[in-house]
Design a protein around this motif. Sequence first.
Motif, PDB file in Angstrom:
ATOM      1  N   THR A 199       8.299 -51.135  12.449  1.00  0.00           N
ATOM      2  CA  THR A 199       8.049 -49.551  11.391  1.00  0.00           C
ATOM      3  C   THR A 199       7.192 -49.352  10.467  1.00  0.00           C
ATOM      4  O   THR A 199       6.114 -50.190  10.589  1.00  0.00           O
ATOM      5  N   GLN A 200       7.032 -48.235  10.606  1.00  0.00           N
ATOM      6  CA  GLN A 200       5.938 -47.423   9.709  1.00  0.00           C
ATOM      7  C   GLN A 200       6.397 -46.663   8.537  1.00  0.00           C
ATOM      8  O   GLN A 200       7.267 -45.815   8.726  1.00  0.00           O
ATOM      9  N   GLU A 201       6.083 -46.495   7.142  1.00  0.00           N
ATOM     10  CA  GLU A 201       6.252 -45.939   6.035  1.00  0.00           C
ATOM     11  C   GLU A 201       5.408 -45.080   5.458  1.00  0.00           C
ATOM     12  O   GLU A 201       3.519 -45.296   5.453  1.00  0.00           O
ATOM     13  N   ILE A 202       4.981 -43.857   5.906  1.00  0.00           N
ATOM     14  CA  ILE A 202       3.593 -42.536   4.861  1.00  0.00           C
ATOM     15  C   ILE A 202       4.128 -42.188   3.814  1.00  0.00           C
ATOM     16  O   ILE A 202       5.304 -41.960   3.581  1.00  0.00           O
ATOM     17  N   THR A 203       3.182 -42.628   2.805  1.00  0.00           N
ATOM     18  CA  THR A 203       3.238 -42.494   1.488  1.00  0.00           C
ATOM     19  C   THR A 203       1.936 -41.119   0.939  1.00  0.00           C
ATOM     20  O   THR A 203       0.414 -41.223   1.661  1.00  0.00           O
ATOM     21  N   PRO A 204       1.757 -40.426   0.578  1.00  0.00           N
ATOM     22  CA  PRO A 204       3.068 -39.993  -0.708  1.00  0.00           C
ATOM     23  C   PRO A 204       4.250 -39.345   0.039  1.00  0.00           C
ATOM     24  O   PRO A 204       4.189 -39.417   1.394  1.00  0.00           O
ATOM     25  N   SER A 205       5.267 -39.995  -0.970  1.00  0.00           N
ATOM     26  CA  SER A 205       6.620 -40.126  -0.272  1.00  0.00           C
ATOM     27  C   SER A 205       7.056 -38.368  -0.857  1.00  0.00           C
ATOM     28  O   SER A 205       7.407 -37.495   0.060  1.00  0.00           O
ATOM     29  N   SER A 206       6.455 -37.866  -1.942  1.00  0.00           N
ATOM     30  CA  SER A 206       6.289 -36.230  -2.038  1.00  0.00           C
ATOM     31  C   SER A 206       5.419 -35.692  -1.405  1.00  0.00           C
ATOM     32  O   SER A 206       4.302 -36.026  -0.847  1.00  0.00           O
ATOM     33  N   SER A 207       6.473 -34.514  -0.599  1.00  0.00           N
ATOM     34  CA  SER A 207       6.110 -33.164  -0.123  1.00  0.00           C
ATOM     35  C   SER A 207       4.566 -32.493  -1.106  1.00  0.00           C
ATOM     36  O   SER A 207       3.602 -31.474  -0.288  1.00  0.00           O
ATOM     37  N   TYR A 208       4.503 -32.939  -2.262  1.00  0.00           N
ATOM     38  CA  TYR A 208       3.386 -32.180  -2.871  1.00  0.00           C
ATOM     39  C   TYR A 208       2.494 -33.294  -3.284  1.00  0.00           C
ATOM     40  O   TYR A 208       2.631 -34.260  -3.789  1.00  0.00           O
ATOM     41  N   VAL A 209       0.909 -32.701  -3.080  1.00  0.00           N
ATOM     42  CA  VAL A 209      -0.397 -33.331  -3.283  1.00  0.00           C
ATOM     43  C   VAL A 209      -1.065 -33.383  -4.036  1.00  0.00           C
ATOM     44  O   VAL A 209      -1.514 -31.655  -4.406  1.00  0.00           O
ATOM     45  N   THR A 210      -2.199 -33.670  -4.762  1.00  0.00           N
ATOM     46  CA  THR A 210      -2.955 -33.112  -6.077  1.00  0.00           C
ATOM     47  C   THR A 210      -3.945 -32.820  -4.547  1.00  0.00           C
ATOM     48  O   THR A 210      -3.589 -33.391  -3.874  1.00  0.00           O
TER      49      THR A 210
ATOM     50  N   ASP B 182       3.275 -53.654  20.293  1.00  0.00           N
ATOM     51  CA  ASP B 182       4.261 -52.773  20.913  1.00  0.00           C
ATOM     52  C   ASP B 182       3.640 -52.250  19.708  1.00  0.00           C
ATOM     53  O   ASP B 182       2.815 -52.356  18.965  1.00  0.00           O
ATOM     54  N   THR B 183       4.391 -50.257  20.322  1.00  0.00           N
ATOM     55  CA  THR B 183       3.143 -49.324  20.280  1.00  0.00           C
ATOM     56  C   THR B 183       4.093 -48.035  18.511  1.00  0.00           C
ATOM     57  O   THR B 183       5.510 -48.444  19.011  1.00  0.00           O
ATOM     58  N   SER B 184       3.806 -48.047  17.198  1.00  0.00           N
ATOM     59  CA  SER B 184       3.965 -46.752  16.585  1.00  0.00           C
ATOM     60  C   SER B 184       4.974 -45.256  17.541  1.00  0.00           C
ATOM     61  O   SER B 184       3.654 -44.866  18.882  1.00  0.00           O
ATOM     62  N   SER B 185       6.174 -45.141  17.192  1.00  0.00           N
ATOM     63  CA  SER B 185       6.602 -43.934  17.636  1.00  0.00           C
ATOM     64  C   SER B 185       5.840 -43.059  16.973  1.00  0.00           C
ATOM     65  O   SER B 185       5.311 -42.859  16.317  1.00  0.00           O
ATOM     66  N   VAL B 186       5.846 -42.046  17.486  1.00  0.00           N
ATOM     67  CA  VAL B 186       5.461 -40.505  16.541  1.00  0.00           C
ATOM     68  C   VAL B 186       5.546 -40.490  15.328  1.00  0.00           C
ATOM     69  O   VAL B 186       7.112 -39.683  15.128  1.00  0.00           O
ATOM     70  N   ILE B 187       5.350 -39.829  14.182  1.00  0.00           N
ATOM     71  CA  ILE B 187       5.751 -39.397  12.821  1.00  0.00           C
ATOM     72  C   ILE B 187       4.484 -39.227  12.665  1.00  0.00           C
ATOM     73  O   ILE B 187       3.523 -37.932  12.683  1.00  0.00           O
ATOM     74  N   GLN B 188       5.545 -37.598  11.619  1.00  0.00           N
ATOM     75  CA  GLN B 188       5.150 -36.633  10.827  1.00  0.00           C
ATOM     76  C   GLN B 188       5.190 -36.917   9.346  1.00  0.00           C
ATOM     77  O   GLN B 188       6.794 -36.772   9.655  1.00  0.00           O
ATOM     78  N   LYS B 189       4.445 -36.081   8.671  1.00  0.00           N
ATOM     79  CA  LYS B 189       4.874 -35.595   7.677  1.00  0.00           C
ATOM     80  C   LYS B 189       4.403 -34.363   6.586  1.00  0.00           C
ATOM     81  O   LYS B 189       2.744 -34.153   7.391  1.00  0.00           O
ATOM     82  N   THR B 190       4.785 -33.134   6.600  1.00  0.00           N
ATOM     83  CA  THR B 190       4.475 -31.783   5.820  1.00  0.00           C
ATOM     84  C   THR B 190       4.324 -32.161   4.692  1.00  0.00           C
ATOM     85  O   THR B 190       4.897 -32.773   3.308  1.00  0.00           O
ATOM     86  N   PHE B 191       2.613 -31.789   4.109  1.00  0.00           N
ATOM     87  CA  PHE B 191       2.518 -31.754   2.687  1.00  0.00           C
ATOM     88  C   PHE B 191       1.939 -30.148   2.292  1.00  0.00           C
ATOM     89  O   PHE B 191       1.734 -29.566   3.262  1.00  0.00           O
TER      90      PHE B 191
END
Length: 545
Positions: A332-343, A421-430
Amino acid sequence: MTRIQILFTVILLSLLGCARVSSPTGGPEDKDPPVLVSSSPKDGQTQYNQKTVTLVFDESVTTKSIENNLIITPSIEGNFKTRIKRNTVQLVFDSTWRENTTYSFNFGNTIQDLNEGNVPSNLYLSFSTGETIDSLTLSGKITNLYTAEPVKQALVSLYPSSDTLNITSGAALYLTKTDTAGNYKFQNLPSGNFLVYAALDKNNNSKADTDKELYGFLKDTVKLTENTSQLSFSLQRLNVLPLSIKTNRHFGKYYDITFNKPITSYQLESDNDTPLVHHLYATDKIRIYNTKATYGDSTNVVVNANDSIDSNFKQNIKLYFNESDLDGDKLTQEITPSSSYVTNNFELKVNFNKPIATYQPEKVILQKDSLNKFSLPDSLLTWNSSKTEISWSLNASNFIEPGEQFKAIFGSGAFISIESDTSSVIQKTFQVAKSEDSGIIEGTITTNAPHFILQLLNNQGKVIRELYNLKKYTFDNLDAGNYKVRMIVDTNNNKRLDVGNILTRASSETIIFYTDALSKSKNISVKKNWEIGDINISHTVNNND
C-alpha cells in the motif's frame, strides 16, 4: 341511609383518600447548597483522637463516591465506613490516627443535598491529634504542556524530599486535586522540604502510570517555612518504563520484534554476512523479511534500540522463519501532502507499508495538461534508510503558475516491494494557491533565547508548519480556518520539543502560545484573501527555561 347516599359517601371518601396521598407539585427549584451547621471534631480542633468524624448540615444530604474521592492528608492506614441519617454524615474509621499529626479532609463533591444534588462550597475540615495544628499553605496552577490550558481534577501530590517514593512508584502522604481553573491548594501543612508532582490519575491508584497518563513535576525542592504560592507547572507525556522486548516471534511470513513502548531508533546486527531487510512497522515494532526463503534455521541477531528518554537497550535474539499459509501484507502507499493546496516550495512524499526493492522513475510524472508533462530527476529524490518513504523537494514555479493545477501520477509498477508485489496506479491533484484563495499569518518574536522553534497548529492541534530562529515570520498559503501559533524555547538546539524527565529531574522546554490580549483566546481565525498581522510573541528566558 339510602343506596344513593351510601354510594355518594363511598365516592367522597375515595376522593379524600386520593387527596391525602398526593404530593404537591411545582414550586421554585432548590439552588442553595447544604450548609455545615456543626462538626465533630470542630475545624482547627487539637488533641482529637476519636475514630469518627461527624458532619451536621441544615438539610438532608447524601454522599457520592465518598470512599474513593474524599481526600484525606496525610494519607491514612485502613478504611472507613459512611453512615448517613437525614442531615448527618458520620465517617467511622477502622484504624487510629498518628500521634501529633494534623489531618485535613477535602470533601470536594462527595456530599450533596438529597433532592437537587447541590454541593457545599469548599467543604474542608482539619484537626490535630497533638497540641498544635499545622497551618502552612502551598498553592499553584497545573496546565497542559501541549495546549497551555488548565487541567481540572489533576491529582497533586506532595512528598517529603527524604522519601524514596515519587508519583510513579507510590502514593504520597499529602494529596489534593485541582479545580476547574487548574488551581490547587494544600492547607494545614507542616514546615519541611517537599517535592511536588501531579498526574491525571484516571485509574485512581494515586500514582502516575507514565505509559498512559499525563503527569508532571516541579523541578526544585520546596523548602516550606511560610505560606507559598504560584508553584505552577505542566503535565506532559513521557514513558519512563525501562525499554524491553515484549515479544519476538515469527508472524506468518515475517519475524516481528515488539517492544513495550515506542522506540526512536534501532540497529540489527546478525552473526553472518547476510544483510537483513527490515523496517519500523509500527512505533513499537520491527518487522524482518525472509528474503532468502529459508525456513527453520536460526540466526543470532543483536538488537540495539533507543527510546524517548535516550536509554539504550541491547539484547540477543534467535531469528528464524517458519513456513506459513497466511498471505503477506499487500503493498500500500500514501501520498502527502494530504491537502490539495501546496506552497510554492513543497515536499512530495510517498509512504509504503513495506520496503521497496525497485523504483522505476519513468513511471512517475507531474502533469499540467496533455502537452505539459515533467519527469522527476533523481537529484531531487531522497529515500529513508528502510526504503519505505520516498520524497522529492519541488519548486512548483518550475512547471505551473499560481492558481494552476497539476497532477502527480505514479503509474502501475512504479514501485516493486521487497516481496515482489507492485504498486497500483495512484495520482493526486495539487494546486499552488493564489493570494486571493488563501490567508496569511505573520508576526514578530521578541526573545533572548538563542534557539527557538515557531509552530503553526491547525484546529485539531496538529503541527502543520515549523520555522526555526526567525524573529520575523510569515505563514502563507493557508486554507480558511482556525489556527494557533506557539514558540518552543529549544534549549539544546535539537529542533524538537523535549519534555521533562522525572528520572533526571530535567524540566520540559518552555512553550509559549500567542494569546489575544483582549479576548484571551489562542485561536487565530483565517479567511481567504486575508492577512493577519501582529501575531507577536514575547518571552524572556530565565533560569527555569
